[in-house]
Design a protein around this motif. Structure first.
Motif, PDB file in Angstrom:
ATOM      1  N   ALA A  48      -6.043  14.827   2.873  1.00 22.89           N
ATOM      2  CA  ALA A  48      -5.291  14.262   4.321  1.00 22.89           C
ATOM      3  C   ALA A  48      -4.200  15.416   4.291  1.00 22.89           C
ATOM      4  O   ALA A  48      -3.693  15.505   5.654  1.00 22.89           O
ATOM      5  CB  ALA A  48      -4.809  12.404   4.146  1.00 22.89           C
ATOM      6  N   ILE A  52      -4.102  17.048   7.816  1.00 24.50           N
ATOM      7  CA  ILE A  52      -2.831  17.481   9.036  1.00 24.50           C
ATOM      8  C   ILE A  52      -1.730  18.463   9.100  1.00 24.50           C
ATOM      9  O   ILE A  52      -1.602  19.092   9.704  1.00 24.50           O
ATOM     10  CB  ILE A  52      -1.908  16.182   8.479  1.00 24.50           C
ATOM     11  CG1 ILE A  52      -2.524  15.116   8.837  1.00 24.50           C
ATOM     12  CG2 ILE A  52      -0.145  16.383   9.191  1.00 24.50           C
ATOM     13  CD1 ILE A  52      -2.042  13.488   8.252  1.00 24.50           C
ATOM     14  N   LEU A  66       3.324  17.702  21.492  1.00 22.11           N
ATOM     15  CA  LEU A  66       3.044  16.574  20.251  1.00 22.11           C
ATOM     16  C   LEU A  66       3.177  17.660  19.389  1.00 22.11           C
ATOM     17  O   LEU A  66       2.886  16.633  18.527  1.00 22.11           O
ATOM     18  CB  LEU A  66       1.558  16.487  20.973  1.00 22.11           C
ATOM     19  CG  LEU A  66       1.596  15.268  21.469  1.00 22.11           C
ATOM     20  CD1 LEU A  66      -0.192  15.133  22.440  1.00 22.11           C
ATOM     21  CD2 LEU A  66       1.297  14.115  20.483  1.00 22.11           C
ATOM     22  N   GLU A  69       5.717  14.921  16.565  1.00 26.99           N
ATOM     23  CA  GLU A  69       4.575  13.827  16.398  1.00 26.99           C
ATOM     24  C   GLU A  69       3.862  13.969  14.649  1.00 26.99           C
ATOM     25  O   GLU A  69       3.876  13.491  13.830  1.00 26.99           O
ATOM     26  CB  GLU A  69       3.978  12.793  17.477  1.00 26.99           C
ATOM     27  CG  GLU A  69       5.522  11.792  18.190  1.00 26.99           C
ATOM     28  CD  GLU A  69       4.475  12.186  19.606  1.00 26.99           C
ATOM     29  OE1 GLU A  69       4.925  12.858  20.128  1.00 26.99           O
ATOM     30  OE2 GLU A  69       3.757  10.740  19.711  1.00 26.99           O
ATOM     31  N   ILE A  70       2.985  15.146  15.304  1.00 27.10           N
ATOM     32  CA  ILE A  70       2.464  15.709  13.956  1.00 27.10           C
ATOM     33  C   ILE A  70       2.579  16.236  12.833  1.00 27.10           C
ATOM     34  O   ILE A  70       2.827  15.769  11.837  1.00 27.10           O
ATOM     35  CB  ILE A  70       1.063  16.825  15.091  1.00 27.10           C
ATOM     36  CG1 ILE A  70       0.502  15.943  15.760  1.00 27.10           C
ATOM     37  CG2 ILE A  70       0.068  16.852  13.442  1.00 27.10           C
ATOM     38  CD1 ILE A  70      -0.549  14.061  15.506  1.00 27.10           C
ATOM     39  N   ALA A  73       4.233  13.617  11.033  1.00 30.13           N
ATOM     40  CA  ALA A  73       3.395  13.007   9.610  1.00 30.13           C
ATOM     41  C   ALA A  73       3.169  13.730   9.115  1.00 30.13           C
ATOM     42  O   ALA A  73       2.658  13.315   7.887  1.00 30.13           O
ATOM     43  CB  ALA A  73       2.298  12.339  10.802  1.00 30.13           C
TER      44      ALA A  73
ATOM     45  N   LEU D  66      -2.670   7.908   7.152  1.00 31.24           N
ATOM     46  CA  LEU D  66      -2.064   8.859   7.985  1.00 31.24           C
ATOM     47  C   LEU D  66      -2.602   7.885   8.830  1.00 31.24           C
ATOM     48  O   LEU D  66      -2.329   8.635   9.644  1.00 31.24           O
ATOM     49  CB  LEU D  66      -2.197   9.971   7.142  1.00 31.24           C
ATOM     50  CG  LEU D  66      -0.099  10.197   6.102  1.00 31.24           C
ATOM     51  CD1 LEU D  66      -1.028  11.664   5.348  1.00 31.24           C
ATOM     52  CD2 LEU D  66       0.526  10.490   7.427  1.00 31.24           C
ATOM     53  N   GLU D  69      -0.706   7.213  12.286  1.00 26.64           N
ATOM     54  CA  GLU D  69       0.320   7.730  12.871  1.00 26.64           C
ATOM     55  C   GLU D  69      -0.191   8.158  13.875  1.00 26.64           C
ATOM     56  O   GLU D  69       0.370   8.681  14.606  1.00 26.64           O
ATOM     57  CB  GLU D  69       1.369   8.170  12.048  1.00 26.64           C
ATOM     58  CG  GLU D  69       2.693   8.054  11.348  1.00 26.64           C
ATOM     59  CD  GLU D  69       2.727   8.340   9.837  1.00 26.64           C
ATOM     60  OE1 GLU D  69       1.554   7.441   8.919  1.00 26.64           O
ATOM     61  OE2 GLU D  69       3.304   8.670   9.445  1.00 26.64           O
ATOM     62  N   ILE D  70      -1.424   9.201  13.111  1.00 28.74           N
ATOM     63  CA  ILE D  70      -2.412   9.854  13.857  1.00 28.74           C
ATOM     64  C   ILE D  70      -2.662   9.210  15.322  1.00 28.74           C
ATOM     65  O   ILE D  70      -2.984  10.021  16.225  1.00 28.74           O
ATOM     66  CB  ILE D  70      -3.446  10.840  13.264  1.00 28.74           C
ATOM     67  CG1 ILE D  70      -2.486  11.646  12.166  1.00 28.74           C
ATOM     68  CG2 ILE D  70      -4.276  11.956  14.056  1.00 28.74           C
ATOM     69  CD1 ILE D  70      -1.721  12.565  12.203  1.00 28.74           C
ATOM     70  N   ALA D  73      -0.666   9.079  18.061  1.00 29.01           N
ATOM     71  CA  ALA D  73      -0.417  10.320  18.925  1.00 29.01           C
ATOM     72  C   ALA D  73      -1.239  10.845  19.691  1.00 29.01           C
ATOM     73  O   ALA D  73      -1.570  11.081  20.692  1.00 29.01           O
ATOM     74  CB  ALA D  73       0.445  11.301  17.391  1.00 29.01           C
TER      75      ALA D  73
END
Lengths: 110, 110, 110, 110
Positions: A48, A52, A66, A69-70, A73, D66, D69-70, D73
């Motif tokens: 993960a 990400i 955006l 936000e990413i 995370a 996770l 959260e994604i 978004a």
């Protein structure tokens, strides 16, 4: 790269470095060690984190708003991955890449 | 990274650098310039180059023997992208990243 | 999708289905079973297959002529993955998705 | 796929469909139309939406917590992309895919 602040350029590099480190460590070190290195929770955290980080870099490269936000995370994903790698005791390089990327992502989201 | 030759490490870095350069140049420089910079053939070459570079790096990071076929496709994609960028006259950084990545991918496939 | 032949549309769907199947099977079924399911060679075949399928779909979606080379690599990757999954005996769904994707990719490269 | 709820399976499919639609529409329809279809803000929204949808699907496929959260978004990215496509007037399929994916992502994050 043009149109991109030096802080963001640094974060892009941190994310790509952490993506590369987590991917290579999971698919070489962890798979070859086996045992607790391929325990589902640990291995999923690494997969993960790699995904990400790769996406956070991509959104910054395309100048998408955006990315904030990413990156948030991503920072939390990197912290979780760093803790899981630290508990295994032989993944110092991965721990360092994750912590450094988490800090960089946190600065971007401020 | 462990388990990876220095030649492959260099190729991974070239691929990630070229991926980042093509992505950022297409989505910032080309989109903002418009005109022939967003002509479908040129823009698709850049998008394809970015995607193949990203995947070539990934296959090397996971130590897949298939990286050879993908690096061969990547070398030809980078050459095509470099030529298209060179014809536009204001994309020197992207031309350089593509040529350098193409050479590195060719060495890996020998 | 417009501009895309029905044969290519089918291949895009096969590639995305095979990507999803290999990713989910590796990260759920294989990780939870452990043992030979997380043996490096098998697990890397699954990860490489997932990545190449994802990229083959992407290159077809962006109408890149390079999809032919990647679909050829994808067909061979899917065959390898199908054989490795078949040897394990409890991964029929993944075997079927890989064989079906390989056939579709071969038709595209003819 | 095993280990995955039917609600999550549906969301994975919606995300992959929306990723495919946004990618193909941007790189075929929008590039070929030109003009306001390749205006930076619109084109970046489509590229960001495609990337986030692809990643949201990936995180669900690997059973990462996770994904919540994604997916949050992703829902907001899909809404933005739907509005931008709607304003152009000839992208109904893309609008529909984005709205449907946004709804599915919102249900997952509840």
């Amino acid at each position: 790269m043009e149109n991109v602040s030096s802080e963001m350029n640094e974060c892009i590099e941190e994310c790509l470095r952490c993506y590369a480190m987590c991917t290579a460590a999971a698919m070489n070190h962890c798979l070859e060690r086996g045992g607790e290195h391929v325990e589902p929770e640990h291995f999923r955290l690494m997969a993960a984190c790699a995904e990400i980080c790769r996406t956070a870099a991509h959104l910054m490269l395309i100048s998408s708003p955006l990315h904030k936000e990413i990156c948030a995370a991503c920072a939390s994903s990197c912290q979780n991955c760093a803790e899981s790698c630290e508990a295994l005791g032989d993944m110092e390089e991965c721990v360092a890449a994750c912590r450094s990327c988490a800090e960089s992502c946190e600065r971007i989201t401020e």
